[in-house]
Design an enzyme around this catalytic site. Structure first.
Site, PDB file in Angstrom:
ATOM      1  CD  GLU A 101      65.907  77.202  62.236  1.00  0.00           C
ATOM      2  OE1 GLU A 101      66.513  77.572  63.256  1.00  0.00           O
ATOM      3  OE2 GLU A 101      66.403  76.435  61.386  1.00  0.00           O
ATOM      4  CD  GLU A 160      72.935  77.707  61.726  1.00  0.00           C
ATOM      5  OE1 GLU A 160      73.950  77.217  62.232  1.00  0.00           O
ATOM      6  OE2 GLU A 160      71.931  78.020  62.381  1.00  0.00           O
ATOM      7  CG  ASN A 196      67.166  77.318  57.322  1.00  0.00           C
ATOM      8  OD1 ASN A 196      66.301  78.162  57.135  1.00  0.00           O
ATOM      9  ND2 ASN A 196      67.351  76.717  58.499  1.00  0.00           N
ATOM     10  CG  HIS A 202      66.629  81.695  65.636  1.00  0.00           C
ATOM     11  ND1 HIS A 202      65.628  81.000  66.279  1.00  0.00           N
ATOM     12  CD2 HIS A 202      67.190  80.823  64.772  1.00  0.00           C
ATOM     13  CE1 HIS A 202      65.592  79.754  65.821  1.00  0.00           C
ATOM     14  NE2 HIS A 202      66.530  79.622  64.905  1.00  0.00           N
ATOM     15  CG  ASP A 235      63.137  81.864  68.370  1.00  0.00           C
ATOM     16  OD1 ASP A 235      63.921  82.674  67.825  1.00  0.00           O
ATOM     17  OD2 ASP A 235      63.508  80.746  68.784  1.00  0.00           O
TER      18      ASP A 235
HETATM   19  C1  XIL Z   1      68.354  74.073  68.029  1.00  0.00           C
HETATM   20  C2  XIL Z   1      67.361  73.204  68.786  1.00  0.00           C
HETATM   21  O1  XIL Z   1      66.141  73.882  68.907  1.00  0.00           O
HETATM   22  C3  XIL Z   1      67.909  72.852  70.155  1.00  0.00           C
HETATM   23  O2  XIL Z   1      67.060  71.935  70.824  1.00  0.00           O
HETATM   24  C4  XIL Z   1      69.303  72.247  70.013  1.00  0.00           C
HETATM   25  O3  XIL Z   1      69.846  72.012  71.298  1.00  0.00           O
HETATM   26  C5  XIL Z   1      70.205  73.162  69.223  1.00  0.00           C
HETATM   27  O4  XIL Z   1      69.610  73.447  67.971  1.00  0.00           O
HETATM   28  N1  XIL Z   1      69.344  77.059  64.027  1.00  0.00           N
HETATM   29  C6  XIL Z   1      68.913  75.854  63.548  1.00  0.00           C
HETATM   30  C7  XIL Z   1      68.247  74.903  64.477  1.00  0.00           C
HETATM   31  O5  XIL Z   1      68.954  75.617  62.345  1.00  0.00           O
HETATM   32  O6  XIL Z   1      68.499  73.566  64.108  1.00  0.00           O
HETATM   33  C8  XIL Z   1      68.665  75.118  65.897  1.00  0.00           C
HETATM   34  O7  XIL Z   1      67.872  74.269  66.716  1.00  0.00           O
HETATM   35  C9  XIL Z   1      68.498  76.567  66.269  1.00  0.00           C
HETATM   36  C10 XIL Z   1      69.358  77.439  65.417  1.00  0.00           C
END
Ligand code: XIL
Length: 448
Positions: free
Chosen positions: A261, A156, A197, A233, A263
């Site tokens: 990641e 990020e 990432n 996300h 979802d």
């Molecule tokens: C999230 C986890 O899933 C949670 O359990 C934690 O509280 C916060 O982080 N981007 C990322 C991940 O790169 O590491 C994050 O994971 C979600 C957003």
């Protein structure tokens, strides 16, 4: 004429093939990992180490061939106080992966979030900061040298407008912290694929273009960079239309692309219509990766709604993963399977009415429960009663939009005066506050 031996054998082979083909149409679907392998892709999930037993462990091991520790490898997890390390959960996940013939994506080395407070709150000169970062990378990457397939080295780094995010690292070291981190990671494990990432870089936009320009410049300078991670996300109804085009432009730079990641969250409660749309969108995202040779695969950020970060981070939203809270595959699961070329045996389209229980919110000893009564097209209700048995001593307190009574472990809730009617294709929800201790498993609810 007597049949020749070869003709007879061919005939027998045909009969055998028919016999094999007939039951196969009704056989269980192959796991996602087998479908992905056949497409030369990987399918992964983020996992929580302590949950890797029972049904959670079975699904994680059976369906996926990549794992990402959801939190276990973050700096705050592995070095909570300076010089004191805790590798328990990270080791557990790597061991589980090796036992299940899975690859691991290390996540993540250099980030602005989930750092230990000693690091965030310290005062560091640029030289100290650089040393801290390089030592951390050498230690963590070195610990797993040869065992991890990839690392999210930098997480990020950008703001939405494509400028660099002002972080501990950027403020202390300038944008070159990224090149330094990648170089240190390569030195610590030359075999691991090194990624940058980020989120909101799935479509073509200012942020993904900044990432694109960075990767292009890093490659031109000879800095080791192997891939780009698109977190993905996503929000239901907002999958970027330029996803595949964006994946392709990174691939054309000569790097791999991974969806790291995935979802797809929705406003709760979920409905059959939202879940069907989610299926289409999971299918579209996975297809966009399948369509680009250098897209290595897709990782979901938790495979079950019971292990998703969404409800905690985006209140009122959830149902973002391919399995529900009771580990039943959702339509989204079948979306992934079909995108990976599966000829999927789907569960029958629901008919009648049913009730679903979820826990949108939970704290020390309390929680909010929610029950949604849904009717498929062609069915409706004019009144309802939902019952369940609490398995771990939970206690219902105040309820809204229903009248609830609890006797021992048995709970029964019936409609309020104003919401007994559930129309065809519609749903009604009620909620309650409850108490729990130890654990708060989701009960099986019946609609009577
Ligand atoms: C999230 C986890 O899933 C949670 O359990 C934690 O509280 C916060 O982080 N981007 C990322 C991940 O790169 O590491 C994050 O994971 C979600 C957003």
């Amino acid at each position: 004429m007597r049949p020749s031996l070869s003709g007879l054998l061919t005939g027998l082979a045909t009969v055998a093939a028919l016999l094999l083909a007939a039951p196969a149409a009704h056989a269980a679907d192959p796991p996602l990992r087998d479908l992905a392998t056949a497409k030369n892709k990987v399918i992964g999930t983020a996992v929580t180490g302590s949950k890797l037993t029972g049904t959670y462990g079975e699904i994680a091991g059976r369906e996926f061939n990549w794992l990402t520790p959801g939190n276990a490898m973050k700096w705050g997890s592995v070095e909570p106080t300076r010089g004191n390390f805790n590798w328990t959960e990270a080791d557990q996940i790597v061991d589980f992966a090796e036992a299940h013939d899975q690859d691991v994506r290390g996540h993540t080395l250099v980030w602005h979030s989930q750092n230990p407070s000693w690091l965030d709150n310290g005062t560091w000169t640029p030289a100290q900061l650089s040393q801290l970062m390089n030592d951390h990378i050498a230690l963590e990457v070195g610990r797993y040298k040869g065992r991890l397939a990839a690392w999210d080295v930098v997480n990020e780094p950008f703001n939405e407008d494509g400028t660099y995010r002002q972080t501990l690292w950027y403020n202390g070291l300038g944008a070159d912290y990224i090149a330094q981190a990648l170089t240190a990671a390569r030195a610590a494990d030359p075999a691991a694929k090194l990624y940058i990432n980020d989120y909101n870089v799935e479509g073509v936009n200012a942020k993904s273009t900044a990432l694109y320009n960075l990767v292009r410049d890093l490659k031109a300078r000879g800095v080791p960079i192997d891939g780009v991670g698109l977190q993905a996300h996503l929000i239901l109804g907002q999958v970027p239309s330029t996803l595949q085009q964006n994946i392709q432009r990174f691939a054309d730079l000569g790097v791999d692309v991974a969806i790291t990641e995935l979802d797809i969250r929705m406003q709760l409660p979920s409905t059959a219509a939202k879940l069907a749309q989610q299926r289409t969108e999971y299918d579209a995202v996975v297809k966009a990766c399948v369509a680009v040779t250098r897209c290595t695969g897709v990782t979901v950020w938790g495979f079950t709604d019971s292990d998703s970060w969404i409800p905690d981070t985006f209140p009122g939203q959830g149902a973002a993963t391919p399995y529900d809270e009771n580990y039943a595959p959702k339509p989204a699961y079948y979306g992934i399977a079909t995108a990976l070329g599966g000829t999927v045996t789907e569960p029958p389209v629901p008919t009648g009415c049913s009730a679903a229980y979820s826990v949108p919110n939970q704290w020390n000893t309390g929680f909010t429960g929610q029950v949604t009564i849904s009717c498929a097209a062609g069915s409706s209700l004019s009144s309802w009663r939902v019952a369940w048995t609490f398995g771990a001593g939970q206690q219902v307190g105040q309820a809204w939009n229903a009248n609830c009574v609890q006797t021992g472990t048995a709970v029964s809730c019936s409609n309020a005066s104003w919401n007994g009617s559930v129309p065809s294709g519609g749903s009604v929800s009620f909620g309650f506050n409850g108490t729990w201790s130890g654990s708060n498993p989701v009960p099986t609810v019946t609609l009577g």
